[in-house]
Design a protein around this motif. Structure first.
Motif, mmCIF file in Angstrom:
data_model
loop_
_atom_site.group_PDB
_atom_site.id
_atom_site.type_symbol
_atom_site.label_atom_id
_atom_site.label_comp_id
_atom_site.label_asym_id
_atom_site.label_seq_id
_atom_site.Cartn_x
_atom_site.Cartn_y
_atom_site.Cartn_z
ATOM 1 N N ASP A 64 -22.254 5.808 15.837
ATOM 2 C CA ASP A 64 -22.181 7.263 15.889
ATOM 3 C C ASP A 64 -21.798 7.735 14.494
ATOM 4 O O ASP A 64 -20.678 7.506 14.031
ATOM 5 C CB ASP A 64 -21.130 7.726 16.907
ATOM 6 C CG ASP A 64 -21.074 9.246 17.030
ATOM 7 O OD1 ASP A 64 -21.743 9.945 16.247
ATOM 8 O OD2 ASP A 64 -20.344 9.735 17.919
ATOM 9 N N SER B 41 -26.924 5.471 7.477
ATOM 10 C CA SER B 41 -26.820 6.883 7.857
ATOM 11 C C SER B 41 -26.362 7.741 6.678
ATOM 12 O O SER B 41 -26.813 8.890 6.519
ATOM 13 C CB SER B 41 -25.858 7.049 9.033
ATOM 14 O OG SER B 41 -24.518 6.827 8.641
ATOM 15 N N TYR C 111 -23.974 2.233 9.412
ATOM 16 C CA TYR C 111 -23.214 3.364 8.872
ATOM 17 C C TYR C 111 -23.604 3.665 7.428
ATOM 18 O O TYR C 111 -23.701 4.836 7.036
ATOM 19 C CB TYR C 111 -21.712 3.088 8.994
ATOM 20 C CG TYR C 111 -21.161 3.438 10.357
ATOM 21 C CD1 TYR C 111 -20.821 4.754 10.675
ATOM 22 C CD2 TYR C 111 -21.007 2.476 11.334
ATOM 23 C CE1 TYR C 111 -20.329 5.091 11.926
ATOM 24 C CE2 TYR C 111 -20.520 2.794 12.596
ATOM 25 C CZ TYR C 111 -20.181 4.110 12.887
ATOM 26 O OH TYR C 111 -19.713 4.438 14.149
ATOM 27 N N CYS D 262 -26.985 -1.436 16.703
ATOM 28 C CA CYS D 262 -25.977 -0.676 17.450
ATOM 29 C C CYS D 262 -24.657 -1.435 17.580
ATOM 30 O O CYS D 262 -23.709 -0.933 18.181
ATOM 31 C CB CYS D 262 -26.499 -0.349 18.846
ATOM 32 S SG CYS D 262 -27.734 0.964 18.897
ATOM 33 N N LYS E 135 -20.931 10.404 13.352
ATOM 34 C CA LYS E 135 -19.785 11.313 13.301
ATOM 35 C C LYS E 135 -18.463 10.597 13.545
ATOM 36 O O LYS E 135 -17.396 11.208 13.439
ATOM 37 C CB LYS E 135 -19.971 12.436 14.327
ATOM 38 C CG LYS E 135 -21.215 13.292 14.094
ATOM 39 C CD LYS E 135 -21.361 14.338 15.195
ATOM 40 C CE LYS E 135 -22.610 15.178 14.983
ATOM 41 N NZ LYS E 135 -22.812 16.184 16.070
ATOM 42 N N THR E 136 -18.528 9.309 13.904
ATOM 43 C CA THR E 136 -17.308 8.572 14.229
ATOM 44 C C THR E 136 -17.269 7.263 13.445
ATOM 45 O O THR E 136 -17.555 6.188 13.969
ATOM 46 C CB THR E 136 -17.244 8.261 15.740
ATOM 47 O OG1 THR E 136 -17.507 9.461 16.470
ATOM 48 C CG2 THR E 136 -15.893 7.707 16.126
#
Length: 650
Positions: free
Chosen positions: A379, A550, A547, A424, A381-382
């Protein structure tokens, strides 16, 4: 049956894939093992999908699966109360059959713990790593360009379980075939079994695999999950098994731990060791050299008043377990059938981790194209590690994905899903028979799935040159640095170290927090290009890589820069072309010794020795000449003045 590690030639990785697996192992070697994704497979699906339980097929199947890179094996063992053995056959084998072929629960070919313990984890040199043909070791000499189109486009399908044949729920026992070199294969309803397909077969093959790969190039940590069942009655093979009498349950001598301990005790990292190491990190994880310590950001620590550090939940890294402690196995208990719950598992607790300790089943949903819609741990955002609980995450339930049902069906969706699950932070577990074939008959499909879990290098990488016909030795000598390419879905390729790209910078040593330098630089200048409170770094796990990817996708200036559309990661082969390392531009390859240097040593040593001999000879002659001269002088003086010796003062 030899019960040995005997992979087929088609399962042996090419030199390029050896480099990929070795470099990726080394990237994550200091990450606690519970955060490192590994491809997993159910032996029931991959080796016994046709309900044929035969020794030689199993030897080839298990060897092939280990050879292509499966590091997490799911075993389904059945307690045969009649024969008093742990078997892979779901049906009890009559004693009349086992008397002639199964005389002991310990295989003749099993290696003792003492034998295994004598083989230390030795550093591999260039002479070892070129033996790929015989041992599967990687060649750190010139790489070969891999063209594995048959693997990347492997045709995958699943064979659904054979439905119980209601008309044959009770069938007379009959010999249906002979397996080389003559072990009889018996029919029990829908199952075909030899009387010797037992747990100790697996232990012997695994022992041999460990012995043959006990070096710094080929060693990998293997995880076992054991599901425990009761064998069905011989004359009622399709019906649920009845609970064995208490007196017929495994005893001390044939418990799971006793069988494992007999041949593998020297290589099992146990629950007892983990508990002791967690309680005192000062004398365990922190007592070894820094390169073998687990990365501390991945676990919580407590400090007692006596300054002793401890952790309530941390796991060691492969570098600690495998290199520092010379262990190769983690073993966990999986599901337990109600019929076998009477078995006393207390004797296994010192060797086998309890249920749920090494597995956290992740519920996911995927599209028919292999895209993960639900359950992904990534994620953007996390990026806080404490909020991303990927410890031991795995999934074998690919809900939403329609497995192909015939061997000619395209398997690309499954490969996509395997790759996406890995990105993931989830270990994919294959529990379907692929291409309607076991791994002993056709390893290609299983190999494709294992290779699809590679999260670092793009397909065909790392190359040893730019591939341009205008290349020369100078340009290729610079073609030694890794960069993340946004056009390759975040995978890496090799780039010219002198070319300017942006640099990947880890923030405050946190695994999932990244930023990218504001300007493109050559690889050597990347450490200085990273902003304050960050360091030039390389992703060490699939989730760390996601990460960073992203963050790269959030930089349109980089994505649109045709000259510098990529990000340097701190990974290079500047020392040895095929040996990829991190730790700065001056980091050296730990596996390689330059043959030219060895040849120079071979020439120089005799030359230097000859010079030394000549010098010593000259000195000896000089001393003797001087002695003769002094002796002559002394004798003369003795004659003249009566023993008036002129020597060194006392």
């Amino acid at each position: 049956m030899t019960d040995s590690y005997s992979p087929g030639n088609s399962s042996l990785p090419s030199a390029l894939w050896h480099t990929v697996f070795l470099s990726q192992r080394d990237l994550s070697i200091q990450v606690p093992v519970n955060y490192v994704t590994q491809p997993g497979v159910s032996l029931a699906a991959a080796c016994f999908g046709e309900r044929r339980y035969e020794d030689y097929d199993f030897e080839t199947c298990l060897s092939n699966l280990l050879s292509v890179g499966f590091r997490r094996l799911i075993l389904d063992l059945y307690w045969d109360a009649t024969s008093q053995v742990w078997s892979f056959c779901p049906v009890s084998v009559p004693i009349s059959l086992t008397a002639a072929t199964l005389t002991s629960s310990s295989p003749a070919g099993a290696l003792s713990s003492a034998q295994l313990q004598t083989a230390a984890l030795l550093p591999s040199t260039s002479s070892q790593v070129t033996q790929a043909a015989s041992t599967g070791s990687t060649s750190l000499a010139a790489r070969q360009a891999a063209s594995n189109s048959s693997t990347s486009s492997a045709l995958l399908s699943s064979a659904s379980s054979i439905p119980p044949n209601s008309t044959s729920s009770v069938q007379p026992l009959s010999t249906v075939a002979s397996s080389p070199p003559g072990e009889p294969l018996y029919q029990f309803g829908p199952y075909q079994c030899t009387s010797t397909i037992v747990f100790t077969d697996f232990i012997s093959i695994l022992s041999d695999y460990i012995l043959l790969t006990e070096n710094t190039i080929e060693a990998h940590l293997i995880q076992l999950i054991i599901n425990v069942h009761a064998a069905a009655a011989t004359d009622n093979s399709t019906q649920p098994a009845l609970p064995p009498e208490q007196s017929a349950l495994p005893g001390t001598s044939n418990s799971l731990s006793a069988l494992l301990d007999a041949s593998l005790s020297a290589y099992i990292y146990t629950p007892t060791e983990l508990s002791a190491h967690r309680a005192d990190l000062n004398s365990s994880w922190y007592s070894v050299v820094p390169s073998r310590q687990p990365i501390s950001e991945y676990y919580t620590t407590k400090i007692a008043s006596n300054r002793v550090h401890s952790t309530p939940d941390g796991w060691p890294s492969e570098s600690y377990i495998e290199v520092a402690k010379v262990k190769r196995l983690l073993i966990g208990l999986g599901s337990v059938d109600p019929q076998i719950e009477g078995y006393n598992f207390s004797s296994d607790r010192d060797i086998i981790f309890p249920q749920g300790y090494m597995e956290a089943d992740r519920s996911i949903r995927a599209t028919n194209d292999g895209i993960v819609e639900n359950g992904c741990l990534f994620d953007a955002k996390t990026p806080d590690l404490a909020l991303v609980n990927s410890s031991w995450s795995a999934s074998s339930n690919f809900s939403g994905l329609d497995f192909p049902t015939i061997s000619s069906s395209r398997g690309i969706p499954l490969l996509n899903l395997t790759s996406n699950l890995t990105a993931c932070g989830i270990s994919p577990i294959i529990n379907q028979t692929l291409a309607n074939s076991t791994a002993s008959m056709n390893i290609t499909s299983y190999q494709a799935v294992s290779y699809a879990t590679v999260w670092s290098w793009a397909y065909g990488e790392p190359r040893n040159s730019s591939g341009s016909t205008s290349d020369n030795d100078v340009s290729n000598s610079h073609f030694r640095c890794a960069l993340m390419d946004p056009t390759l879905n975040g995978r890496w390729r090799v780039g010219d170290c002198t070319t300017k790209f942006y640099a990947a910078c880890r923030i405050a040593s946190e695994p999932y927090r990244w930023q990218i330098s504001s300007i493109p630089v050559a690889f050597s200048a990347a450490p200085d290009a990273c902003p304050g409170n960050s360091t030039f770094a390389v992703p060490r796990t699939a989730l760390e890589n996601s990460y960073l990817h992203s963050v790269l996708n959030a930089r349109p200036d980089i994505l649109s820069d045709s000259d510098a559309s990529g990000v340097w990661v701190e990974f290079h082969s500047l020392d040895v072309q095929t040996c990829w390392v991190s730790g700065g531009s001056n980091a050296t390859c730990p596996y390689y010794e330059d043959p030219a240097l060895e040849q120079r040593r071979a020439v120089l040593v005799p030359t230097i020795a000859a010079v030394i001999v000549l010098v010593l000879t000259a000195l000896t002659l000089l001393v003797k000449c001087n002695q003769n001269r002094r002796t002559s002088r002394t004798r003369t003086r003795r004659m003249d003045s009566g023993w008036d010796y002129e020597g060194v003062p006392s």
